[in-house]
Design an enzyme around this catalytic site. Structure first.
Site, short mmCIF file in Angstrom:
data_model
loop_
_atom_site.label_atom_id
_atom_site.label_comp_id
_atom_site.label_asym_id
_atom_site.label_seq_id
_atom_site.Cartn_x
_atom_site.Cartn_y
_atom_site.Cartn_z
N GLY A 238 0.81 -1.22 0.00
CA GLY A 238 0.00 0.00 0.00
C GLY A 238 0.84 1.27 0.00
CG HIS A 239 -1.24 5.00 0.32
ND1 HIS A 239 -2.14 4.02 0.68
CD2 HIS A 239 -1.62 6.10 1.01
CE1 HIS A 239 -3.01 4.51 1.52
NE2 HIS A 239 -2.73 5.75 1.75
CG ASN A 240 2.23 7.15 2.21
OD1 ASN A 240 2.76 7.77 1.31
ND2 ASN A 240 1.03 7.44 2.67
CB SER A 258 1.43 4.59 6.55
OG SER A 258 0.93 5.56 5.67
#
Lengths: 359, 359, 359
Positions: A238-240, A258
């Site tokens: 996922g993002h980050n 994250s």
């Protein structure tokens, strides 16, 4: 194609025990080998499977003398067997294609020496492709993608804007880097508004990604995969997320946004990691583990929510016998009621009376 | 590229506290910011992470005054930080490509004004592409696909026959809409015969699908995703499902055939939903939940098979201490046996004797 | 388009009960049918759902006489309803495309009669494509791929070197066959060295693979999917696996390396199978099952680690009531303490005293 066992022993520098004139017609694993073929057993633990195998000869490590068939003793079983397999089924040399006229390459892209660009590749504005990079058929690079020397992207890999790929990276077919992260702000009317998607994906050197892997761009900066980390098919990052170096992440595992990992973390298949947690160095997670909190380094985890592995297996063993445990509890409740009844009754400890109370 | 903190405060309309002449060289999140860069902390809860950050300045909401570094106070932290990020890394304007000569478009397809068709797109018979639609490189539309105004399909998306896509839909790379459902009738000889695959997929307006998502066609009619629903990467939606409006479905979740959801359902990652069940409005499912029955609306669920969230966590807490619970049970069994022995014996309550019995 | 109920009854050879002049405007499933449309109910068990349906007529099997709306009685409900659906929405005939000039086909590849090669297909050196094979747009075949007669590969399927595909195989969009297996040997310095990837993938006749499926090549020989086995979307099959014939493997299940299954094994969704285990003939695994040991044939399994299905459900039922069980245990501990106190005290069974002890 066929070779004598003598020839194969010589090829691998191995020591032959048995009939060297035996003609070998192929090389295959223990469970798939047919009569006439040679197989390998990399440990005496495989003796049982070897006894069931149809193979006519076997490559073994020093100290393992299997009965009943000729064998070749070598230092490194896998290296030797690889040589034999290549003898029977030589690797097909990949032809150099250079830069296919059937690739769509923006004029502002820069291609280094020795790149191979297969048909139906699309390369966007400002992309920079390092020396010796191979882009297989159907790879799509949106604008501003950078790829380091010697990396190979297999067919139909997609990189969104500004993806950064290090050197010697391998990305298998159909992987997607840099799609929008799954971040929304739900409005008062129940609709969902997409949050910032300004970041990008960065793969450090020597990363390998399996087929169908998805890595989302960061919200504002990079989603990063550390140097030397290997990721299996159909994994979601996922993002980050900030995945550390030299991790091994098995198939179908997923990271929500994250999260981060330390060095040399190992995850078996179908692990799930929630958002904003950190997994410490060298942690090892079993299949289907669910990570809901930070995890300490150097430990083994299992279960969902995951706990220390041995504790988990102790709990599971009891879980599988819960009906029995519950029966014991009910039996004790009955015993307790009996005792209480006895104590409540005028003092009398005659066995006969107790028996009737239990009936 | 660098800006003074004064410039960034002015840009965002924020209130500066600290040295405005400080030169800022980039913008990054708390965990990735380096010295010289500005970060953001959208809540006082981030104070601890901020103290560990290497950032040289921070954007904060009103009422949060972090010690030790200059900060910019703004109304909307994310909006302000987005402005700053775009200052440092301006979005690359996407060039209009019009209709690429390297796209294969059947003569019977109709294209509205302002469409962008990238190279290596294939468009089948009778497709209708609405105004402003963008089909990125390698998108494949089989016959009879309809796409509403303003929708964007990223590279290598595949739509099978008769897929219907609403307006302002976003589909990320590699998603597949309309493959055959997994429906077979097993014959007397053990072979499997495919059942009817006559339906199609329908995405209503404002749906967003992540990379690698698969949505199968219905058996006879539509598999439908409701308006405003957002679906994350690698999610599977089986044939005949009717997903309600404004759902949020996280990565790697899966729906077997013929299930349905109400409005504003939320699913975390790796949830599994069996066939023919309904999930009520605003239900919230935790990661890895397994849905085996209809679920009531407005509740939170966890576990597999899933139950109400708080109940689940109570059970899990005990599961993780099952060895202890079992030890207590065994201790009680011993105590009980002791008591029974005492009661069976001629009445005698001397403590010494009890101690020896327990030893 | 509309037909009278009389026309539809005649079309299907069914027996009409009700007003045959009724005009029918479409055909849809129970939950999606609107007024004016015909639906089907394949069993009297659907009576409740039928009562809630908006359909104006229904196709039913012999022996089911639903009240309140006209119906058509047929022998085979699904076959009859399929005929009706095709009347309203005739299948679009797929145009023959022959061999597209926009396909990149190596000169050394051999194509049999009647193949259909769509645009943007790439075919490597030495590939052999059997009669009647259809390669949809964007299919990529690396060198040495063999495809048997009548097989269909949907858009963007990727086959790596030496993949062998049998006859009448169907592979849905985006599936990837033959990527490297996830096998590494970790070195003393913590880096991971890829192990041998010399094998290939073999799909026997009548196999069907869903969208986004990944099957890795064997280390030295084949990863094999047995004849007639059907695999749903987003399933992962690791290197060296030997999947038996006529299995049904539902979506998002995964096999780690070197596992095998017998005949007619059935797996629900999101099952995980560890490496080097065997699943016996006709075993049935429930959703999210985790397989950590060999499994006996002819049994049903659930849970992770999985156990026999009925045992699992018994344990789960107790798991969900663990707080209650624990409360009972604690109540018993208190009762036990009470009894022990009484026995330790000078013999006295007065009820008043016991009550005060319990308070």
């Amino acid at each position: 194609m066929r070779f004598t066992l003598n020839q194969l022993a010589a090829l691998t520098g191995g020591e032959l025990c048995g009939d060297g004139s035996l003609s070998i017609t192929g090389a295959a694993t223990l469970s798939t080998a047919r009569p006439g073929e040679i197989t390998f057993a990399d440990s005496p633990k495989r003796a049982e499977k070897l006894a069931l195998s149809q193979a006519s000869a076997v490559v073994v490590p020093r100290g393992f003398s299997p009965p009943g068939l000729p064998y070749v003793v070598v230092e490194n079983v896998h290296a030797a067997f690889q040589q034999i397999v290549l003898q029977f089924r030589p690797e097909r040399p990949r032809r150099s294609v250079g830069i296919s006229p059937w690739a769509a390459i923006c004029a502002s892209a820069t291609l280094a020496e020795g790149v191979e660009i297969h048909p139906y590749v699309a390369i966007g504005d400002g992309c920079r492709i390092g020396p010796g990079v191979v882009l297989h058929a159907g790879v799509k690079l949106l604008d501003g993608v950078t790829i380091g020397a010697g990396s190979v992207l297999y067919p139909n890999v997609v990189c969104y804007e500004n993806t950064i790929i290090g050197q010697r990276v391998i990305i298998h077919a159909g992987a997607v880097l840099g799609a929008y992260g799954f971040g929304y702000v739900t409005q008062a009317d129940g609709t969902h508004k997409r949050s910032s998607q300004l970041g990008y994906v960065e793969l450090e050197d020597d990363v390998e990604l399996g087929a169908g892997v998805t890595v989302d761009r960061g919200s504002y900066g990079p989603t990063r995969i550390g140097a030397g980390t290997k990721i299996d098919n159909l994994v979601q990052v996922g993002h980050n997320c900030q995945i550390g170096p030299r991790n091994l992440i098995c198939s179908q595992s997923g990271f929500a946004g994250s999260s981060s990992t330390g060095e040399n973390v190992v995850m078996a298949g179908q692990v799930g990691v929630r958002d904003h947690v950190h997994i410490g160095d060298k942690a090892i997670l079993g299949g289907k583990a669910g990570v809901m909190t930070d995890l300490a380094p150097n430990q083994r985890y299992m279960g969902s929510p995951c706990t220390e592995e041995r504790e988990y297996f102790r709990s599971v063993a009891i879980f599988q016998r819960l009906p029995e445990l519950r029966a014991q509890l009910m039996e004790m409740q009955r015993g307790m009621a009996r005792l209480e009844a006895e104590l409540a009754a005028p003092t009398s400890n005659e066995p006969t009376q107790r028996t009737s109370a239990a009936a």
